[in-house]
Design a protein around this motif. Structure first.
Motif, PDB file in Angstrom:
ATOM      1  N   LEU A  11       0.613  -1.175   0.060  1.00  0.00           N
ATOM      2  CA  LEU A  11       0.048   0.082  -0.065  1.00  0.00           C
ATOM      3  C   LEU A  11       1.078   1.049  -0.002  1.00  0.00           C
ATOM      4  CD1 LEU A  11      -2.984  -1.006   2.608  1.00  0.00           C
ATOM      5  CD2 LEU A  11      -2.901  -0.771   0.022  1.00  0.00           C
ATOM      6  N   HIS A  12       1.944   1.246   0.864  1.00  0.00           N
ATOM      7  CA  HIS A  12       3.037   2.454   0.868  1.00  0.00           C
ATOM      8  C   HIS A  12       3.504   2.393  -0.570  1.00  0.00           C
ATOM      9  CE1 HIS A  12       5.422   5.317   2.711  1.00  0.00           C
ATOM     10  NE2 HIS A  12       6.525   4.833   2.238  1.00  0.00           N
ATOM     11  N   ALA A  13       4.057   1.534  -1.294  1.00  0.00           N
ATOM     12  CA  ALA A  13       4.373   1.581  -2.433  1.00  0.00           C
ATOM     13  C   ALA A  13       3.255   2.163  -3.694  1.00  0.00           C
ATOM     14  CB  ALA A  13       5.001   0.387  -3.114  1.00  0.00           C
ATOM     15  N   ARG A  14       2.089   1.556  -3.519  1.00  0.00           N
ATOM     16  CA  ARG A  14       1.098   2.007  -4.368  1.00  0.00           C
ATOM     17  C   ARG A  14       0.630   3.586  -4.143  1.00  0.00           C
ATOM     18  NH1 ARG A  14      -1.352   2.372  -8.684  1.00  0.00           N
ATOM     19  NH2 ARG A  14      -3.885   2.497  -8.631  1.00  0.00           N
ATOM     20  N   MET A  15       0.755   4.078  -2.641  1.00  0.00           N
ATOM     21  CA  MET A  15       0.622   5.183  -2.609  1.00  0.00           C
ATOM     22  C   MET A  15       1.536   6.337  -2.851  1.00  0.00           C
ATOM     23  SD  MET A  15      -0.711   6.623   1.291  1.00  0.00           S
ATOM     24  CE  MET A  15       0.946   7.238   1.883  1.00  0.00           C
ATOM     25  N   GLY A  16       2.656   5.894  -3.273  1.00  0.00           N
ATOM     26  CA  GLY A  16       3.905   6.550  -3.956  1.00  0.00           C
ATOM     27  C   GLY A  16       3.781   6.787  -5.306  1.00  0.00           C
TER      28      GLY A  16
END
Length: 160
Positions: A41-46
């Motif tokens: 999710l953190h990578a997707r948010m970036g």
């Protein structure tokens, strides 16, 4: 009482092992799954932030292009602009022996540069005033080349 103590310790150990096996091990596995999900999710948010910046930039560029295109007159307006410039020269008592206008073949998506070449003859003061007024027009007009010549007392201006 002593013989019961080993049974009680064994029962407590069995309960601890059961608790560890039934609660702690699945909780650790769930924690790993949640940590992996959080990283995804953190990578997707970036990547979504990058996409948003790109979309904002694209929207800004499109808005700028639209503003620029709104200043380009439709093709039918070019002869009207040439007529206004020619009328301005005549109001200043200048002679306009030739005006050359060559519209180009372009698609609607391309930015356009149309060439107009104009000769003006008359007094130097009137030619200066004409240049001043042409530069002040609201039409999207740019003077690229100016040639001023004088022969037999007649000043001649060639604009492109």
């Amino acid at each position: 009482m002593k013989p019961r103590l080993p049974y009680l310790a064994g029962a407590l150990l069995a309960l601890n092992l059961a608790f560890f096996g039934l609660v702690i091990v699945p909780a650790r596995q769930a924690l790993r799954v949640h940590a992996a999900t959080f990283q995804d999710l953190h990578a997707r948010m970036g990547s979504l932030r990058r996409e948003q910046r790109e979309q904002d930039l694209r929207a800004s560029l499109l808005k700028g292009m639209e503003q620029f295109r709104s200043r380009i007159p439709p093709q039918g307006a070019i002869p009207d602009m040439i007529r206004r410039v020619t009328d301005q020269a005549r109001r200043l008592q200048l002679h306009v022996p030739s005006v050359k206008y060559q519209p180009g073949e372009v698609s609607g998506e391309e930015l356009v540069k149309l060439s107009v070449q104009m000769e003006v003859e008359g007094r130097y003061g009137a030619i200066r005033r004409f240049l001043y007024e042409v530069e002040g027009l609201q039409d999207p007009l740019m003077i690229e080349r100016v040639a001023l010549t004088s022969s037999r007392g007649i000043d001649r201006l060639n604009l492109r």
